[in-house]
Motif scaffolding. Structure first.
Motif, PDB file in Angstrom:
ATOM      1  N   VAL A   1       2.673  48.542  19.056  1.00 27.31           N
ATOM      2  CA  VAL A   1       1.358  48.026  19.235  1.00 27.31           C
ATOM      3  C   VAL A   1       1.009  46.860  18.361  1.00 27.31           C
ATOM      4  O   VAL A   1       0.534  45.802  18.921  1.00 27.31           O
ATOM      5  N   ALA A   2       1.485  47.076  17.060  1.00 27.10           N
ATOM      6  CA  ALA A   2       1.267  46.102  15.983  1.00 27.10           C
ATOM      7  C   ALA A   2       2.316  46.111  15.076  1.00 27.10           C
ATOM      8  O   ALA A   2       2.595  47.259  14.530  1.00 27.10           O
TER       9      ALA A   2
ATOM     10  N   ALA B   1       1.138  43.488  20.315  1.00 29.32           N
ATOM     11  CA  ALA B   1       1.298  43.517  21.778  1.00 29.32           C
ATOM     12  C   ALA B   1       0.477  42.734  22.552  1.00 29.32           C
ATOM     13  O   ALA B   1      -0.767  43.010  22.182  1.00 29.32           O
ATOM     14  N   ASP B   2       0.775  42.334  23.546  1.00 29.00           N
ATOM     15  CA  ASP B   2      -0.061  41.552  24.258  1.00 29.00           C
ATOM     16  C   ASP B   2      -1.321  42.371  24.942  1.00 29.00           C
ATOM     17  O   ASP B   2      -2.307  41.992  24.861  1.00 29.00           O
TER      18      ASP B   2
ATOM     19  N   MET C   1      -1.829  51.406   1.654  1.00 27.84           N
ATOM     20  CA  MET C   1      -2.202  51.875   2.967  1.00 27.84           C
ATOM     21  C   MET C   1      -1.867  50.850   3.888  1.00 27.84           C
ATOM     22  O   MET C   1      -2.101  49.630   3.449  1.00 27.84           O
ATOM     23  N   VAL C   2      -1.932  51.256   5.116  1.00 28.53           N
ATOM     24  CA  VAL C   2      -1.751  50.207   6.237  1.00 28.53           C
ATOM     25  C   VAL C   2      -2.878  50.880   7.245  1.00 28.53           C
ATOM     26  O   VAL C   2      -3.070  51.874   7.482  1.00 28.53           O
ATOM     27  N   TYR C   3      -3.630  49.862   7.893  1.00 32.18           N
ATOM     28  CA  TYR C   3      -4.658  50.469   8.855  1.00 32.18           C
ATOM     29  C   TYR C   3      -4.504  49.849  10.138  1.00 32.18           C
ATOM     30  O   TYR C   3      -3.793  48.560  10.278  1.00 32.18           O
ATOM     31  N   LEU C   4      -4.941  50.273  11.257  1.00 30.51           N
ATOM     32  CA  LEU C   4      -5.059  49.820  12.585  1.00 30.51           C
ATOM     33  C   LEU C   4      -6.529  50.042  12.842  1.00 30.51           C
ATOM     34  O   LEU C   4      -6.950  51.057  13.277  1.00 30.51           O
TER      35      LEU C   4
ATOM     36  N   PRO D   1       9.112  45.572   7.375  1.00 33.40           N
ATOM     37  CA  PRO D   1       7.695  45.510   7.946  1.00 33.40           C
ATOM     38  C   PRO D   1       7.052  46.865   8.362  1.00 33.40           C
ATOM     39  O   PRO D   1       7.888  47.789   8.261  1.00 33.40           O
ATOM     40  N   VAL D   2       5.658  46.984   8.291  1.00 31.66           N
ATOM     41  CA  VAL D   2       5.366  48.303   8.838  1.00 31.66           C
ATOM     42  C   VAL D   2       4.395  47.872   9.965  1.00 31.66           C
ATOM     43  O   VAL D   2       3.931  47.063  10.206  1.00 31.66           O
ATOM     44  N   GLY D   3       4.608  49.036  10.768  1.00 38.85           N
ATOM     45  CA  GLY D   3       3.851  48.915  12.442  1.00 38.85           C
ATOM     46  C   GLY D   3       3.411  50.151  12.632  1.00 38.85           C
ATOM     47  O   GLY D   3       3.594  51.258  12.142  1.00 38.85           O
TER      48      GLY D   3
END
Length: 126
Positions: free
Chosen positions: A47-48, A60-61, A77-80, A32-34
């Motif tokens: 967070v996610a 997260a809630d 890449m991973v984005y938020l 996983p990547v978070g």
């Protein structure tokens, strides 16, 4: 694997920011990547996370419905995406990656991640 987060900055309440996490020396294709965050005087919090096997996100809630985690396999890449930002979202945001799969119920735990980026500051002003 080296991670580098970017995209932080100063934004007003209700605004939006998109954080990016780039990986070098490896890919986001195993574990996983978070995203985690840490506000001054507080512990680092989840967070996610994106389960890279199922491609399912978990949040997260406190950010559910406002933040979206996504992955670009081609660009590694991973984005938020962060919308409707609140003052309580102010923190240093870190991306983290794990080299192996893990059960979903443990993906929110910071200690299971093998790689961390240096963090990017997000400040939400009221």
């Amino acid at each position: 694997v080296q991670l580098q987060a970017s995209g932080g900055g100063l934004v007003q309440t209700g605004g939006s920011l998109r954080l990016s996490c780039a990986a070098s020396g490896g890919t986001f294709s195993s574990g996983p990547v978070g995203w985690f965050r840490q506000a001054p005087g507080k512990e680092r919090e989840f967070v996610a996370v994106m389960d890279t096997w199922s491609n399912r996100p978990y949040y997260a809630d406190s950010v559910k419905g406002r933040f979206t985690i996504s992955r670009d396999k081609v660009k590694n890449m991973v984005y938020l995406e962060m919308n409707s930002l609140k003052s309580e979202d102010t923190a240093v945001y870190y991306c983290a990656a794990r080299s192996r799969r893990i059960v979903t119920s443990s993906m929110h735990r910071a200690e299971v991640y093998d790689y961390w980026g240096p963090g990017t500051q997000v400040t939400v002003s009221s």
